[in-house]
Scaffold this motif. Structure first.
Motif, short mmCIF file in Angstrom:
data_model
loop_
_atom_site.label_atom_id
_atom_site.label_comp_id
_atom_site.label_asym_id
_atom_site.label_seq_id
_atom_site.Cartn_x
_atom_site.Cartn_y
_atom_site.Cartn_z
N TRP A 48 0.84 -1.20 0.00
CA TRP A 48 0.00 0.00 0.00
C TRP A 48 0.87 1.25 0.00
O TRP A 48 0.65 2.18 -0.77
N TYR A 49 1.89 1.28 0.90
CA TYR A 49 2.77 2.45 0.99
C TYR A 49 3.46 2.70 -0.35
O TYR A 49 3.53 3.83 -0.82
N LYS A 53 3.14 5.94 -2.84
CA LYS A 53 4.29 6.77 -3.24
C LYS A 53 4.30 6.98 -4.75
O LYS A 53 4.57 8.08 -5.24
N ILE A 95 14.10 4.23 -2.92
CA ILE A 95 14.02 3.64 -1.58
C ILE A 95 13.91 2.12 -1.70
O ILE A 95 13.35 1.61 -2.65
N VAL A 96 14.47 1.45 -0.74
CA VAL A 96 14.21 0.02 -0.54
C VAL A 96 13.21 -0.04 0.60
O VAL A 96 13.51 0.38 1.72
N GLN A 97 11.99 -0.47 0.30
CA GLN A 97 10.93 -0.47 1.32
C GLN A 97 11.33 -1.37 2.48
O GLN A 97 11.72 -2.53 2.29
N LEU A 98 11.22 -0.86 3.69
CA LEU A 98 11.51 -1.61 4.91
C LEU A 98 10.19 -2.02 5.58
O LEU A 98 9.19 -1.35 5.38
N ASP A 120 15.61 8.19 1.06
CA ASP A 120 15.20 7.96 2.45
C ASP A 120 16.11 8.66 3.46
O ASP A 120 15.76 8.76 4.63
N ILE A 240 -5.31 0.40 11.43
CA ILE A 240 -4.15 1.10 11.95
C ILE A 240 -4.45 1.63 13.34
O ILE A 240 -5.49 2.26 13.56
N ASN A 258 -3.43 9.87 13.47
CA ASN A 258 -2.89 8.76 12.69
C ASN A 258 -4.04 7.79 12.43
O ASN A 258 -4.59 7.26 13.40
N PRO A 259 -4.44 7.62 11.18
CA PRO A 259 -3.87 8.21 9.94
C PRO A 259 -4.26 9.68 9.75
O PRO A 259 -5.02 10.23 10.54
N GLY A 260 -3.68 10.28 8.71
CA GLY A 260 -4.02 11.64 8.32
C GLY A 260 -3.07 12.71 8.83
O GLY A 260 -3.28 13.89 8.59
N GLY A 263 1.97 10.44 8.41
CA GLY A 263 2.15 9.49 7.29
C GLY A 263 2.17 10.17 5.93
O GLY A 263 3.14 10.00 5.16
N PRO A 264 1.15 10.95 5.60
CA PRO A 264 1.18 11.65 4.31
C PRO A 264 2.35 12.62 4.18
O PRO A 264 2.89 12.83 3.08
N THR A 266 5.32 12.14 5.44
CA THR A 266 6.48 11.31 5.13
C THR A 266 6.59 11.13 3.62
O THR A 266 7.67 11.27 3.03
N ARG A 267 5.45 10.86 2.99
CA ARG A 267 5.46 10.67 1.53
C ARG A 267 5.78 11.96 0.80
O ARG A 267 6.50 11.96 -0.20
N1 GUE Z 1 12.44 2.57 3.08
C1 GUE Z 1 11.35 2.93 3.74
N2 GUE Z 1 11.03 4.24 3.81
C2 GUE Z 1 9.91 4.62 4.48
O1 GUE Z 1 9.62 5.83 4.55
C3 GUE Z 1 9.10 3.63 5.10
C4 GUE Z 1 9.48 2.30 4.98
N3 GUE Z 1 10.61 1.97 4.31
N4 GUE Z 1 8.74 1.32 5.57
C5 GUE Z 1 7.53 1.61 6.28
C6 GUE Z 1 7.49 3.01 6.83
C7 GUE Z 1 6.09 3.50 7.10
N5 GUE Z 1 5.90 4.62 6.20
C8 GUE Z 1 4.68 5.26 5.98
C9 GUE Z 1 4.48 6.04 4.87
C10 GUE Z 1 3.25 6.60 4.61
C11 GUE Z 1 2.19 6.42 5.46
C12 GUE Z 1 0.89 7.01 5.12
O2 GUE Z 1 0.76 7.69 4.12
N6 GUE Z 1 -0.17 6.76 5.88
C13 GUE Z 1 -1.47 7.32 5.61
C14 GUE Z 1 -2.49 6.25 5.30
C15 GUE Z 1 -2.49 5.11 6.25
C16 GUE Z 1 -3.47 4.00 5.85
O3 GUE Z 1 -4.68 4.29 5.80
O4 GUE Z 1 -3.02 2.86 5.58
C17 GUE Z 1 -1.91 8.17 6.77
O5 GUE Z 1 -1.24 8.14 7.81
O6 GUE Z 1 -2.87 8.90 6.63
C18 GUE Z 1 2.38 5.67 6.61
C19 GUE Z 1 3.63 5.11 6.86
C20 GUE Z 1 7.01 4.80 5.47
N7 GUE Z 1 7.96 3.94 5.80
#
Ligand code: GUE
Length: 282
Positions: A48-49, A53, A95-98, A120, A240, A258-260, A263-264, A266-267
């Motif tokens: 999803w993340y 992105k 990024i390498v997703q963690l 990152d 969440i 959280n959410p809202g 998280g957004p 970060t993106r």
């Molecule tokens: N290499 C790497 N870089 C990261 O930056 C990274 C990662 N790995 N692994 C996981 C975590 C977590 N993370 C989030 C990003 C966006 C939301 C986000 O957009 N959340 C929305 C929607 C949440 C939902 O409804 O699922 C919100 O908070 O409103 C949350 C968490 C980035 N991470």
């Protein structure tokens, strides 16, 4: 009285609109920014993340380069994709997703990322630059937190900030970011070994909860009027769950939900890093 909501979703949207201009200028010069991602495995949350992105990228005109590997990929498989992204001229940041699966060393993978493509801000060189105060890409969640507070005029200079959590992606680098002269906050970094967490949070003007413990921060732990940012991501019954209990909005002055919330942001900071890296690339 209910706290002012730090609306990360709306703020991230505004930041994307601002980035569109810089992306258009680069693209016109034949240097379109491109975000690369590597997703290993098929965790639905991670997927999803990563998808989010890429849809953010489409919105601002950043190209998408998506790589995927199965959950049983070896470290060599992951390092091969990292090498490919390092060499790909269309990829200006990635990024390498963690988290990565158990058999793959996150430290080894992060170290293999070209520091000049490190969207990152988690490469040892870039974390070292953060410690030294030398310019370089910065971790996205800490950046998003600082930017969200700035845009809502929550003062940091001289403020007492309690960060709960010492993880490498949020708590640790956030402490470093907030104690720069440009932010000038006083930071207490709390963690699972903290003896009296409530004593610390009650004295704080700003609380950033990034522990990953659902409901950890309750109303009685918050000074009236304080800003409370919920960065915790846990899943409880598929939903969440943040680190901040719901009734905190009745005590706090500002709340990033959280959410809202963060998280957004970060993106949005990820996109900002990709655009800045593209501007700096040859
Ligand atoms: N290499 C790497 N870089 C990261 O930056 C990274 C990662 N790995 N692994 C996981 C975590 C977590 N993370 C989030 C990003 C966006 C939301 C986000 O957009 N959340 C929305 C929607 C949440 C939902 O409804 O699922 C919100 O908070 O409103 C949350 C968490 C980035 N991470």
């Amino acid at each position: 009285m209910s706290a002012t909501r730090l609306d990360g979703k709306a703020t991230a949207g505004a930041i994307r609109t601002e980035l569109t201009e810089r992306v258009a200028a680069l693209t016109a010069a034949g240097r379109q920014p491109g975000l690369g991602t590597l997703l290993v495995g098929d965790d639905p949350g991670s997927r999803w993340y990563v998808n989010a992105k890429h849809s953010d990228c489409a919105q601002v005109g950043i190209a998408s380069i998506q790589h995927e590997l199965p959950a049983d990929a070896s470290q060599a498989d992951v390092l091969a994709v990292v090498a490919e992204l390092n060499a790909d001229p269309a990829c200006t940041g990635y990024i390498v997703q963690l988290p990565l699966p158990r058999q793959v060393s996150e430290a080894a993978v992060l170290e293999a990322v070209d520091p000049d493509k490190d969207a990152d801000g988690l490469h040892p060189t870039n974390l070292g630059r953060l410690v030294l105060g030398v310019p370089g890409p910065l971790p996205c969640t800490p950046l998003g937190i600082v930017e969200l507070l700035r845009r809502y005029d929550v003062p940091l200079a001289g403020a007492e900030v309690v960060v709960v959590g010492r993880g490498v992606t949020v708590g640790r680098p956030l402490g470093l970011l907030l104690t720069r002269r440009s932010e000038n906050a006083t930071v207490t970094l709390c963690h699972t070994g903290t003896r009296d967490l409530a004593a610390h949070t009650r004295a704080a003007d700003v609380v950033v909860a990034a522990a990953g413990v659902p409901g950890l921060i309750t109303a009685d732990m918050v000074k009236p009027g304080a800003a409370v940012l919920d960065v915790g991501v846990s899943r409880v019954d598929g939903k969440i769950a943040g680190d901040v209990a719901a009734e905190v909005v009745d005590v706090a002055g500002h709340v990033a939900p959280n959410p809202g919330g963060v998280g957004p942001m970060t993106r949005a900071m990820l996109l900002s890093n990709v655009v800045t890296l593209a501007e700096q690339a040859g």
